[in-house]
Design an enzyme around this catalytic site. Structure first.
Site, PDB file in Angstrom:
ATOM      1  N   ASN A  61      66.326  48.392  89.666  1.00 28.32           N
ATOM      2  CA  ASN A  61      65.319  47.525  89.318  1.00 28.32           C
ATOM      3  C   ASN A  61      65.913  46.356  90.621  1.00 28.32           C
ATOM      4  O   ASN A  61      66.838  46.451  91.410  1.00 28.32           O
ATOM      5  CB  ASN A  61      65.288  46.875  87.956  1.00 28.32           C
ATOM      6  CG  ASN A  61      66.657  46.223  87.648  1.00 28.32           C
ATOM      7  OD1 ASN A  61      67.498  46.099  88.312  1.00 28.32           O
ATOM      8  ND2 ASN A  61      66.972  46.218  86.383  1.00 28.32           N
ATOM      9  N   GLU A 110      69.547  45.242  90.364  1.00 27.74           N
ATOM     10  CA  GLU A 110      70.450  46.245  90.920  1.00 27.74           C
ATOM     11  C   GLU A 110      70.452  46.347  92.306  1.00 27.74           C
ATOM     12  O   GLU A 110      71.469  46.626  92.943  1.00 27.74           O
ATOM     13  CB  GLU A 110      70.177  47.573  89.980  1.00 27.74           C
ATOM     14  CG  GLU A 110      70.588  47.483  88.459  1.00 27.74           C
ATOM     15  CD  GLU A 110      69.676  48.306  87.626  1.00 27.74           C
ATOM     16  OE1 GLU A 110      69.832  48.265  86.514  1.00 27.74           O
ATOM     17  OE2 GLU A 110      68.685  49.046  87.986  1.00 27.74           O
ATOM     18  N   ASP A 118      63.103  53.392  82.188  1.00 29.67           N
ATOM     19  CA  ASP A 118      63.236  54.841  81.459  1.00 29.67           C
ATOM     20  C   ASP A 118      61.796  55.755  81.877  1.00 29.67           C
ATOM     21  O   ASP A 118      62.027  56.840  82.152  1.00 29.67           O
ATOM     22  CB  ASP A 118      63.489  54.762  80.217  1.00 29.67           C
ATOM     23  CG  ASP A 118      64.750  54.078  79.694  1.00 29.67           C
ATOM     24  OD1 ASP A 118      65.783  53.887  80.733  1.00 29.67           O
ATOM     25  OD2 ASP A 118      65.135  53.569  78.573  1.00 29.67           O
TER      26      ASP A 118
HETATM   27  N1  ATP Z   1      54.923  42.715  83.404  1.00 28.96           N
HETATM   28  C1  ATP Z   1      54.290  43.966  84.027  1.00 28.96           C
HETATM   29  N2  ATP Z   1      53.166  44.375  84.138  1.00 28.96           N
HETATM   30  C2  ATP Z   1      52.958  45.741  84.634  1.00 28.96           C
HETATM   31  N3  ATP Z   1      53.523  46.602  84.827  1.00 28.96           N
HETATM   32  C3  ATP Z   1      55.063  46.206  84.418  1.00 28.96           C
HETATM   33  C4  ATP Z   1      55.522  44.902  84.053  1.00 28.96           C
HETATM   34  N4  ATP Z   1      56.854  44.940  83.753  1.00 28.96           N
HETATM   35  C5  ATP Z   1      57.250  46.034  84.355  1.00 28.96           C
HETATM   36  N5  ATP Z   1      56.284  46.891  84.564  1.00 28.96           N
HETATM   37  C6  ATP Z   1      56.320  48.609  85.263  1.00 28.96           C
HETATM   38  O1  ATP Z   1      57.657  48.773  84.649  1.00 28.96           O
HETATM   39  C7  ATP Z   1      58.252  49.505  85.971  1.00 28.96           C
HETATM   40  C8  ATP Z   1      59.630  48.997  85.577  1.00 28.96           C
HETATM   41  O2  ATP Z   1      59.961  47.671  85.253  1.00 28.96           O
HETATM   42  P1  ATP Z   1      61.317  46.923  85.743  1.00 28.96           P
HETATM   43  O3  ATP Z   1      61.287  46.808  87.224  1.00 28.96           O
HETATM   44  O4  ATP Z   1      61.387  45.719  84.973  1.00 28.96           O
HETATM   45  O5  ATP Z   1      62.516  47.971  85.233  1.00 28.96           O
HETATM   46  P2  ATP Z   1      63.867  47.923  84.517  1.00 28.96           P
HETATM   47  O6  ATP Z   1      64.319  46.161  84.654  1.00 28.96           O
HETATM   48  O7  ATP Z   1      64.654  49.028  84.929  1.00 28.96           O
HETATM   49  O8  ATP Z   1      63.552  47.937  83.132  1.00 28.96           O
HETATM   50  P3  ATP Z   1      64.345  48.237  81.754  1.00 28.96           P
HETATM   51  O9  ATP Z   1      64.406  47.139  80.798  1.00 28.96           O
HETATM   52  O10 ATP Z   1      63.790  49.676  81.286  1.00 28.96           O
HETATM   53  O11 ATP Z   1      65.724  48.613  82.365  1.00 28.96           O
HETATM   54  C9  ATP Z   1      57.799  48.429  86.959  1.00 28.96           C
HETATM   55  O12 ATP Z   1      58.133  49.196  88.169  1.00 28.96           O
HETATM   56  C10 ATP Z   1      56.402  48.441  86.580  1.00 28.96           C
HETATM   57  O13 ATP Z   1      55.723  49.791  86.896  1.00 28.96           O
HETATM   58 MG    MG Z   2      66.578  49.909  84.236  1.00 29.27          MG
END
Ligand code: ATP
Ligand code: MG
Length: 334
Positions: free
Chosen positions: A208, A211, A278
Site C-alpha cells: 500500500n 509500505e 487481501d
Molecule cells: N475508499 C475507497 N474507495 C474505493 N476503493 C477503495 C477505497 N479504499 C480502498 N479501495 C480499494 O482497495 C484497494 C486496497 O486499498 P488500500 O490501498 O487501502 O490497501 P491496504 O492498506 O493494503 O488495505 P488493508 O487494510 O487490507 O491492508 C485499493 O487499491 C482500491 O482498489
Molecule cells: Mg495491506
C-alpha cells in the site's frame, strides 16, 4: 474501463474455478464478542459487557484464502497454528469455507494467534491480542517447504501474505521463491514494510502507499513520488511487476520496460476498507493465472476491492458480483 470490452474480463474470470492457489502466511483467528453495556463495574472504572453473541472469523492470510475461495478457486492455506482449541476452531472455520488445511502446521511452542474484539452498541470497547511473533523454528519451515514442494505441480500460483508474525522468514523465501519460479509459476507477495529485501525475484509485490514509501525510503507526496518509488522497487527487487495500492485513489501498476499506469477507483459508497488489500492480491493473482495481462488483472482486482469496501467487515466478493460490476464499468454505467 470503457476502453475495455466486457469479454476481455469475462474470459478471464470464467477460468477462476479451474485454478488452484497456495497461500502461505501468518494465520489468525478473529473473535468478535458482541454485547450490551448498561453499567460501570464496581471493581474498576470499566464498562461491564453483557455478552449476547460470539463469532469466529479466519483472519490474516486466511482472509486472502477466503477471498480466493469465494471467487471459486481451489485454495490451499499454509501456515502455523498452536496445538490448542483456537487452532482447531480456526481449521474448522476454514474447512467450512472449502479451504484446504493439510498445509497448516501445528506448533506446540506457540499459541494460535487470536485477536478478540469486544463490541457493545456498535463501538469497540477493547481489543485483546494473543500471539507469539517470534520467527518459527527450522523444523516448522521445513514442513512448510516440503508441503510446497510436494504440491507445486498441482498449483497455478503462490501468494505470500506477510504480516510480520514469524512465518515468512528469509530462509523460507530462499527455499520457496526460486523453486516456484523455476517451475514457471508466479509468486505474489503482500509485503511487511521492513521485509522488502527478502522479496527479491518474486513476480509481484502489492504494497500500500505507506509500505511503498517505507520501502522506497522517501515520502510519497504526489504521483511523481509514487512513480519514482515504484520504478525504484521494480529495479531494486527485480520483480516483474509492482502494484501499489492507493486506497480511495485506486492503484498504480509498474511493469518492466513500460510506463507506470494508474487504475482509478470509481465513486461509490464506502463502509469498511479493512481487508481490501487481501482482496487485491487474491484477485490479481487469480486473474493472472487465469490468463489476464497485468493491466487487465489490476482492473479486475481494483473492481473486486471496490465491491469489498462497500461491505461491512473483512468481506469477500463472488464471481457473480464481480461480473456484474465489470459489466457496469465497461459499459460506463458507474
Ligand atoms: N475508499 C475507497 N474507495 C474505493 N476503493 C477503495 C477505497 N479504499 C480502498 N479501495 C480499494 O482497495 C484497494 C486496497 O486499498 P488500500 O490501498 O487501502 O490497501 P491496504 O492498506 O493494503 O488495505 P488493508 O487494510 O487490507 O491492508 C485499493 O487499491 C482500491 O482498489
Ligand atoms: Mg495491506
Amino acid at each position: 474501463m470503457k476502453k475495455y470490452k466486457y469479454s476481455t474480463f469475462a474470459n478471464c474470470v470464467k477460468n477462476f474455478s479451474k485454478k488452484r492457489i497456495l497461500v502461505i502466511g501468518d494465520l489468525l483467528l478473529d473473535q468478535y464478542i458482541w454485547g450490551d453495556v448498561s453499567r460501570i463495574s464496581p471493581e474498576a472504572p470499566v464498562p461491564v459487557v453483557w455478552v449476547q453473541k460470539e463469532d469466529y472469523v479466519p483472519g490474516g492470510a486466511c482472509n486472502v484464502a477466503n477471498n480466493l475461495a469465494a471467487l471459486g478457486a481451489d485454495v490451499s492455506l499454509v501456515g502455523v497454528v498452536g496445538d490448542d482449541l483456537n487452532g482447531a476452531l480456526l481449521k474448522n472455520e476454514l474447512e467450512q469455507r472449502n479451504i484446504r488445511i493439510d498445509g497448516i502446521v501445528e506448533d506446540s511452542d506457540r499459541p494460535t494467534s487470536q485477536k478478540t474484539r469486544v463490541i457493545a452498541h456498535n463501538q469497540q470497547v477493547v481489543r485483546i491480542d494473543r500471539e507469539n511473533i517470534d520467527v518459527v523454528g527450522s523444523d516448522v519451515i521445513k514442513k512448510i517447504v516440503d508441503h510446497v514442494k510436494y504440491n507445486i505441480d498441482e498449483v497455478d500460483g503462490v501468494i505470500i501474505e506477510d504480516y510480520g508474525k514469524g512465518v515468512v522468514t528469509p530462509d523460507l523465501l530462499k527455499a520457496i521463491v526460486p523453486f516456484v519460479r523455476k517451475k514457471g509459476k508466479m509468486v505474489a507477495v503482500d509485503p511487511k514494510e521492513n521485509h522488502f529485501e527478502y522479496y527479491r525475484g518474486v513476480s509481484v509485490i502489492t504494497p500500500n502507499h505507506h509500505e511503498a514509501a517505507k520501502a522506497a525510503g522517501f515520502p510519497l507526496k504526489n504521483m511523481i513520488d509514487i512513480c519514482k518509488a515504484g520504478e525504484k522497487l521494480l529495479k531494486k527487487l527485480r520483480t516483474d511487476n509492482i502494484l501499489i495500492t492507493l486506497g480511495e485513489q485506486g492503484m498504480m501498476l509498474f511493469e518492466k520496460d513500460k510506463k507506470p499506469r494508474k487504475i482509478p477507483t470509481l465513486a461509490q459508497e464506502v463502509f469498511d476498507v479493512s481487508g481490501a488489500g487481501d482482496t487485491v492480491i487474491g484477485t490479481y493473482t487469480l486473474a493472472m493465472v487465469s490468463g489476464a495481462s497485468p493491466i487487465v488483472a489490476s482492473h479486475i482486482a481494483n473492481c473486486a476491492a471496490g465491491i469489498v469496501v462497500g461491505k461491512v467487515g473483512a468481506a469477500v466478493v463472488s464471481v457473480d458480483e464481480l461480473l456484474t460490476r465489470l459489466k457496469m464499468e465497461t459499459r460506463g454505467r458507474v
